[in-house]
Every structure is written in structure tokens, then in C-alpha cells.
Design an enzyme around this catalytic site. Structure first.
Site, PDB file in Angstrom:
ATOM      1  N   ASP A 233      85.804  57.972 -24.473  1.00  0.00           N
ATOM      2  CA  ASP A 233      87.051  58.535 -24.979  1.00  0.00           C
ATOM      3  C   ASP A 233      87.249  59.898 -24.327  1.00  0.00           C
ATOM      4  O   ASP A 233      86.525  60.852 -24.618  1.00  0.00           O
ATOM      5  CB  ASP A 233      86.953  58.670 -26.501  1.00  0.00           C
ATOM      6  CG  ASP A 233      88.178  59.301 -27.139  1.00  0.00           C
ATOM      7  OD1 ASP A 233      89.082  59.774 -26.421  1.00  0.00           O
ATOM      8  OD2 ASP A 233      88.221  59.333 -28.388  1.00  0.00           O
ATOM      9  N   ILE A 234      88.230  59.994 -23.443  1.00  0.00           N
ATOM     10  CA  ILE A 234      88.455  61.224 -22.676  1.00  0.00           C
ATOM     11  C   ILE A 234      88.763  62.414 -23.588  1.00  0.00           C
ATOM     12  O   ILE A 234      88.486  63.552 -23.232  1.00  0.00           O
ATOM     13  CB  ILE A 234      89.566  61.011 -21.628  1.00  0.00           C
ATOM     14  CG1 ILE A 234      89.505  62.107 -20.546  1.00  0.00           C
ATOM     15  CG2 ILE A 234      90.946  60.911 -22.274  1.00  0.00           C
ATOM     16  CD1 ILE A 234      90.344  61.802 -19.326  1.00  0.00           C
TER      17      ILE A 234
ATOM     18  N   ASN B 285     103.680  60.072 -19.071  1.00  0.00           N
ATOM     19  CA  ASN B 285     104.952  59.550 -18.575  1.00  0.00           C
ATOM     20  C   ASN B 285     105.790  60.767 -18.188  1.00  0.00           C
ATOM     21  O   ASN B 285     105.479  61.893 -18.557  1.00  0.00           O
ATOM     22  CB  ASN B 285     105.633  58.620 -19.596  1.00  0.00           C
ATOM     23  CG  ASN B 285     106.049  59.335 -20.856  1.00  0.00           C
ATOM     24  OD1 ASN B 285     106.821  60.291 -20.819  1.00  0.00           O
ATOM     25  ND2 ASN B 285     105.538  58.880 -21.985  1.00  0.00           N
TER      26      ASN B 285
ATOM     27  N   ASP C  79      97.888  58.755 -22.879  1.00  0.00           N
ATOM     28  CA  ASP C  79      98.882  59.791 -23.173  1.00  0.00           C
ATOM     29  C   ASP C  79      98.987  60.019 -24.684  1.00  0.00           C
ATOM     30  O   ASP C  79      98.902  61.152 -25.169  1.00  0.00           O
ATOM     31  CB  ASP C  79     100.228  59.359 -22.583  1.00  0.00           C
ATOM     32  CG  ASP C  79     101.274  60.468 -22.541  1.00  0.00           C
ATOM     33  OD1 ASP C  79     100.924  61.644 -22.730  1.00  0.00           O
ATOM     34  OD2 ASP C  79     102.445  60.132 -22.300  1.00  0.00           O
TER      35      ASP C  79
ATOM     36  N   VAL D 155      99.649  50.415 -18.928  1.00  0.00           N
ATOM     37  CA  VAL D 155     100.989  49.837 -19.014  1.00  0.00           C
ATOM     38  C   VAL D 155     101.738  49.861 -17.677  1.00  0.00           C
ATOM     39  O   VAL D 155     102.745  49.172 -17.531  1.00  0.00           O
ATOM     40  CB  VAL D 155     101.861  50.511 -20.106  1.00  0.00           C
ATOM     41  CG1 VAL D 155     101.259  50.285 -21.481  1.00  0.00           C
ATOM     42  CG2 VAL D 155     102.052  51.983 -19.830  1.00  0.00           C
TER      43      VAL D 155
END
Length: 184
Positions: free
Chosen positions: A17-18, A31, A41, A134
Site C-alpha cells: 500500500d503506497i 487524473n 488516486d 483503469v
């Protein structure tokens, strides 16, 4: 976990998990609106708190004249409630098998993030696999571009630590194979 030395720097692959990493900088696969979203994001925005959204709105207004951040470009904010001091927001390309320029755009995401980290005196940075969620960029192709860009940067800079944080064991295996092929 795979860890290699490049010119006195460390390049590391991990699954995790960043938002929990103790690096100077984490990179957000943002985005163009910079207003949060899904995937990495959304996770970064949730973990950082609403102050990150406010800082992103200021960047949109003042640095970008209300426009979206173009693909391949990057901006930096504070880390707010994250363990990282900074977040670099970069917009990856949406996969299109007929677009020959998208590898350059993806490479620019990594290059621009690394350069922003340097200008903010960072010595550690963590990246997600940009555009492979995505935006449907094939993981193997994304890994080749990301790792080639990172390796070239580390060969020419005394930076410190670059961590590639992968979402799944499957993504990790793809990156590990590419890294092994690149460095032998």
C-alpha cells in the site's frame, strides 16, 4: 521483494500500500483534474485528508490556469496526513494499441516525478504502476517503460532509493521478470 543497486542507488520492487510507505515522496497516478478518483488516486486522497484536495485545487487554479494537468506532466504537493513529505501527481496515458507516442508519455511521468523529487531534496520516492489500472496499459509494457526510465535516471544521478509499489503479486511478477531481463 527484489532490491538491486544501480550506481549506489537502490531500486526496489514490493507489493503493498503506497499510502503507508516511509519515503520522502510518493507518486500519485492522478487524473488530469487532480481532484481525486479511484484506485491509487482515491487511496492517496483518502489517506492524505481533505487538505490534499484543497492544495490540488490551488494548483489547478494558479499553476494550471484552471486546466487539467496534461498526461506525462507532474506537479508536487505536500504529503498532508501521509507518512511521505510530498506527493507528486502525474497523469499517465490511457492505453491505445495504435498510439506510438504513449510510451514516451508514460516515461515522462516517471522522469518528471523523479526530477521534482530531486528539486525538493528528496532521496526516496515510491511509485505505483502508472496507467495499468483503469487506463488499461498492459503491465508488461508499462513495466518495461517504467523500469528503463528509472534505471537510466539512477545511472546518472546520486539519488537514493526508488521503490516500485505493486498492487498485486501478478503485477509484481511482471515487473520482477522485466527488471531481471534488463539488469541480468
Amino acid at each position: 521483494m527484489m532490491k538491486i543497486d544501480i550506481n549506489g542507488n537502490i531500486l526496489e520492487l514490493v507489493v503493498g500500500d503506497i499510502t503507508t510507505l516511509q519515503t520522502d515522496v510518493i507518486v500519485n497516478a492522478a487524473n488530469g483534474s487532480l481532484l481525486g478518483g479511484g484506485g491509487v488516486d482515491g487511496a492517496i486522497h483518502r489517506a492524505a485528508g481533505k487538505e490534499l484536495l484543497e492544495e490540488c485545487k490551488q494548483i489547478r487554479e494558479k499553476q494550471l490556469d484552471g486546466n487539467y494537468l496534461p498526461a506525462g506532466e507532474a506537479v508536487i504537493t505536500s504529503g498532508q496526513n501521509l507518512p511521505a513529505s510530498y506527493v507528486v501527481h502525474t497523469v499517465g496515458p490511457v492505453w491505445n494499441e495504435h498510439d506510438d507516442g504513449q510510451d514516451d508519455v508514460l516515461s515522462n511521468c516517471y522522469q518528471n516525478a523523479l526530477e521534482l523529487a530531486v528539486t525538493h531534496d528528496a532521496s526516496s520516492i515510491a511509485f505505483p504502476s502508472i496507467s495499468t489500472g483503469v487506463y488499461h496499459y498492459p503491465v508488461k509494457l508499462a513495466a518495461e517503460t517504467a523500469l528503463q526510465t528509472m534505471i537510466a535516471f539512477l545511472q546518472n544521478h546520486q539519488f537514493g532509493q526508488v521503490v516500485m509499489v505493486l498492487f498485486s503479486e501478478q503485477d509484481y511478477a511482471a515487473y520482477e521478470k522485466v527488471l531481471h531481463d534488463l539488469v541480468g
